[in-house]
Motif scaffolding. Structure first.
Motif, PDB file in Angstrom:
ATOM      1  N   MET A   1      49.779  -4.118  45.011  1.00  0.00           N
ATOM      2  CA  MET A   1      48.663  -4.686  45.787  1.00  0.00           C
ATOM      3  C   MET A   1      47.397  -3.946  45.377  1.00  0.00           C
ATOM      4  O   MET A   1      47.031  -2.935  45.964  1.00  0.00           O
ATOM      5  CB  MET A   1      48.939  -4.537  47.287  1.00  0.00           C
ATOM      6  N   ASP A   2      46.736  -4.442  44.328  1.00  0.00           N
ATOM      7  CA  ASP A   2      45.640  -3.674  43.739  1.00  0.00           C
ATOM      8  C   ASP A   2      44.301  -3.875  44.434  1.00  0.00           C
ATOM      9  O   ASP A   2      43.344  -3.156  44.167  1.00  0.00           O
ATOM     10  CB  ASP A   2      45.505  -3.981  42.245  1.00  0.00           C
ATOM     11  N   ASP A   3      44.211  -4.848  45.351  1.00  0.00           N
ATOM     12  CA  ASP A   3      42.960  -5.111  46.048  1.00  0.00           C
ATOM     13  C   ASP A   3      42.903  -4.297  47.344  1.00  0.00           C
ATOM     14  O   ASP A   3      43.797  -4.407  48.197  1.00  0.00           O
ATOM     15  CB  ASP A   3      42.823  -6.603  46.366  1.00  0.00           C
ATOM     16  N   SER A   4      41.867  -3.472  47.485  1.00  0.00           N
ATOM     17  CA  SER A   4      41.780  -2.597  48.653  1.00  0.00           C
ATOM     18  C   SER A   4      41.619  -3.391  49.946  1.00  0.00           C
ATOM     19  O   SER A   4      42.130  -2.994  51.000  1.00  0.00           O
ATOM     20  CB  SER A   4      40.626  -1.610  48.489  1.00  0.00           C
ATOM     21  N   GLY A   5      40.913  -4.520  49.876  1.00  0.00           N
ATOM     22  CA  GLY A   5      40.757  -5.350  51.063  1.00  0.00           C
ATOM     23  C   GLY A   5      42.086  -5.895  51.553  1.00  0.00           C
ATOM     24  O   GLY A   5      42.346  -5.954  52.766  1.00  0.00           O
ATOM     25  N   ALA A   6      42.931  -6.293  50.610  1.00  0.00           N
ATOM     26  CA  ALA A   6      44.255  -6.796  50.973  1.00  0.00           C
ATOM     27  C   ALA A   6      45.108  -5.684  51.583  1.00  0.00           C
ATOM     28  O   ALA A   6      45.853  -5.907  52.548  1.00  0.00           O
ATOM     29  CB  ALA A   6      44.943  -7.384  49.740  1.00  0.00           C
ATOM     30  N   ALA A  19      48.626   2.615  53.184  1.00  0.00           N
ATOM     31  CA  ALA A  19      47.690   2.056  52.211  1.00  0.00           C
ATOM     32  C   ALA A  19      47.040   3.206  51.453  1.00  0.00           C
ATOM     33  O   ALA A  19      46.328   4.030  52.043  1.00  0.00           O
ATOM     34  CB  ALA A  19      46.636   1.199  52.906  1.00  0.00           C
ATOM     35  N   PHE A  20      47.250   3.250  50.147  1.00  0.00           N
ATOM     36  CA  PHE A  20      46.782   4.380  49.341  1.00  0.00           C
ATOM     37  C   PHE A  20      45.389   4.188  48.753  1.00  0.00           C
ATOM     38  O   PHE A  20      44.696   5.165  48.513  1.00  0.00           O
ATOM     39  CB  PHE A  20      47.763   4.634  48.186  1.00  0.00           C
ATOM     40  N   ASN A  21      45.010   2.963  48.486  1.00  0.00           N
ATOM     41  CA  ASN A  21      43.790   2.772  47.702  1.00  0.00           C
ATOM     42  C   ASN A  21      42.705   2.039  48.474  1.00  0.00           C
ATOM     43  O   ASN A  21      42.239   0.977  48.073  1.00  0.00           O
ATOM     44  CB  ASN A  21      44.113   2.030  46.405  1.00  0.00           C
ATOM     45  N   LEU A  22      42.276   2.630  49.580  1.00  0.00           N
ATOM     46  CA  LEU A  22      41.150   2.092  50.320  1.00  0.00           C
ATOM     47  C   LEU A  22      39.864   2.753  49.845  1.00  0.00           C
ATOM     48  O   LEU A  22      39.846   3.939  49.519  1.00  0.00           O
ATOM     49  CB  LEU A  22      41.321   2.343  51.820  1.00  0.00           C
ATOM     50  N   ALA A 144      42.322   6.396  43.424  1.00  0.00           N
ATOM     51  CA  ALA A 144      41.580   7.094  44.482  1.00  0.00           C
ATOM     52  C   ALA A 144      40.628   6.166  45.229  1.00  0.00           C
ATOM     53  O   ALA A 144      39.542   6.572  45.640  1.00  0.00           O
ATOM     54  CB  ALA A 144      40.819   8.290  43.906  1.00  0.00           C
ATOM     55  N   GLY A 145      41.031   4.905  45.393  1.00  0.00           N
ATOM     56  CA  GLY A 145      40.225   3.981  46.178  1.00  0.00           C
ATOM     57  C   GLY A 145      39.142   3.239  45.412  1.00  0.00           C
ATOM     58  O   GLY A 145      38.442   2.417  45.993  1.00  0.00           O
ATOM     59  N   ILE A 146      38.982   3.498  44.118  1.00  0.00           N
ATOM     60  CA  ILE A 146      37.986   2.760  43.341  1.00  0.00           C
ATOM     61  C   ILE A 146      38.658   2.186  42.093  1.00  0.00           C
ATOM     62  O   ILE A 146      39.659   2.721  41.613  1.00  0.00           O
ATOM     63  CB  ILE A 146      36.785   3.633  42.920  1.00  0.00           C
ATOM     64  N   TRP A 282      49.800  11.206  45.197  1.00  0.00           N
ATOM     65  CA  TRP A 282      50.383   9.875  45.271  1.00  0.00           C
ATOM     66  C   TRP A 282      51.895   9.926  45.490  1.00  0.00           C
ATOM     67  O   TRP A 282      52.542   8.898  45.632  1.00  0.00           O
ATOM     68  CB  TRP A 282      50.074   9.070  44.021  1.00  0.00           C
ATOM     69  N   LEU A 283      52.476  11.104  45.508  1.00  0.00           N
ATOM     70  CA  LEU A 283      53.901  11.259  45.742  1.00  0.00           C
ATOM     71  C   LEU A 283      54.159  11.623  47.200  1.00  0.00           C
ATOM     72  O   LEU A 283      53.405  12.378  47.807  1.00  0.00           O
ATOM     73  CB  LEU A 283      54.483  12.360  44.850  1.00  0.00           C
TER      74      LEU A 283
END
Length: 292
Positions: A1-6, A19-22, A144-146, A282-283
């Motif tokens: 799920m590469d989209d942060s909004g999703a 959720a890791f990548n906000l 890292a969220g970007i 990330w682990l």
């Protein structure tokens, strides 16, 4: 799920637990969320740019001063504050801040920093006073969220200030890895370095072994010996001095430029009692994860 909004929508609805990548704005928006909390960790990961010095790929990058000019033309504070919301630190080289020989003070003393005048001086010394062009490859992914694409666009604008033109080359993550590990990267590669364990030699040895091969550089014997001497030094203060010298040598060589070491902000639903993040960020120690 590469989209942060999703990811944000899914963790709020309970479709996912973590959720890791906000992006920073989304993390801030969770401050008053009743069902979701934010966990924070200074990671030992770092995002870096590797620069080839194979003249057949790029004649400019084969010149050390040209690579150094790139290091001095990047707005590191802008990356940290504007793109990452301040959630990052930056080591001098491949030893993340927090391990022996790597501190914020060391990074400020010997690491790259934004200095456009010096970058232009280095370009002139390299024989490219008007700048040069090179390819900047990165994955169609998020770190890292970007997105790497947003990071690359920021760096492209930074480098243009001194006449260096970065040609952006987004690609599939698998293809990027295959090209990079296969010694076929034509210019620069922006990627992440996650540690398999907390051990200085694992990071440093990689730079004078497999990463060196990927950028078509043969490290001098005394530098390879320096890495092994540092790893084998029992006295921690003497060991730190050796690691600092290693970083100084690698910054001067300018084949790898560390962009940032993220401070991870992870959204977790309160249905999870504990989220034991590791030093790699990330682990997760899944064995210790329990429901609330």
């Amino acid at each position: 799920m590469d989209d942060s909004g999703a990811q944000l929508l899914a963790v709020r609805r309970g479709d996912i637990d973590i959720a890791f990548n906000l992006i920073p704005e989304q993390v801030t928006g969770l401050k008053d969320e009743a069902t979701v909390r934010v966990e924070s960790l200074d990671s030992l990961d770092f995002v870096y740019m590797a620069l080839t010095q194979e003249p057949q790929f790029n004649k400019a990058l084969a010149v050390k001063e040209a690579r150094q000019a790139i290091g001095y033309a990047i707005d590191y504070d802008g990356i940290k504050n504007s793109l990452l919301g301040g959630a990052a630190i930056r080591p001098a080289h491949f030893l993340p801040i927090g391990v022996n020989g790597s501190t914020d003070a060391v990074a400020r003393q010997i690491g790259f920093r934004e200095d456009l005048s010096h970058a232009k001086e280095l370009l002139a010394k390299a024989g490219f006073p008007d700048g040069f062009e090179f390819e900047m490859a990165y994955a169609n992914a998020v770190v890292a969220g970007i997105s790497y694409h947003l990071l690359a666009q920021k760096m492209q604008a930074d480098l243009a200030r001194v006449g260096i033109k970065a040609k952006l080359a987004p690609t599939d993550p698998v293809n990027l890895r295959t090209t990079y590990a296969g010694l076929k990267s034509q210019g620069a590669v922006i990627t992440v370095w996650p540690p398999p364990a907390v051990e200085n030699e694992l990071w440093a040895a990689a730079t004078v072994e497999r990463v060196a091969k990927r950028v078509h550089w043969t490290p001098p014997d005394d530098l390879v010996k320096l890495v092994h001497d540092a790893a084998g030094e029992a006295d921690l203060s003497k060991q730190a001095a050796l690691w600092i010298e290693y970083q100084r040598r690698m910054v001067d060589q300018a084949n790898e430029i560390v962009l940032f070491q993220p401070i991870y902000k992870i959204a977790v639903r309160n249905t999870v009692a504990k989220l034991p993040l590791t030093g790699a960020g990330w682990l997760i120690d899944l064995y210790a994860v329990t429901p609330a």
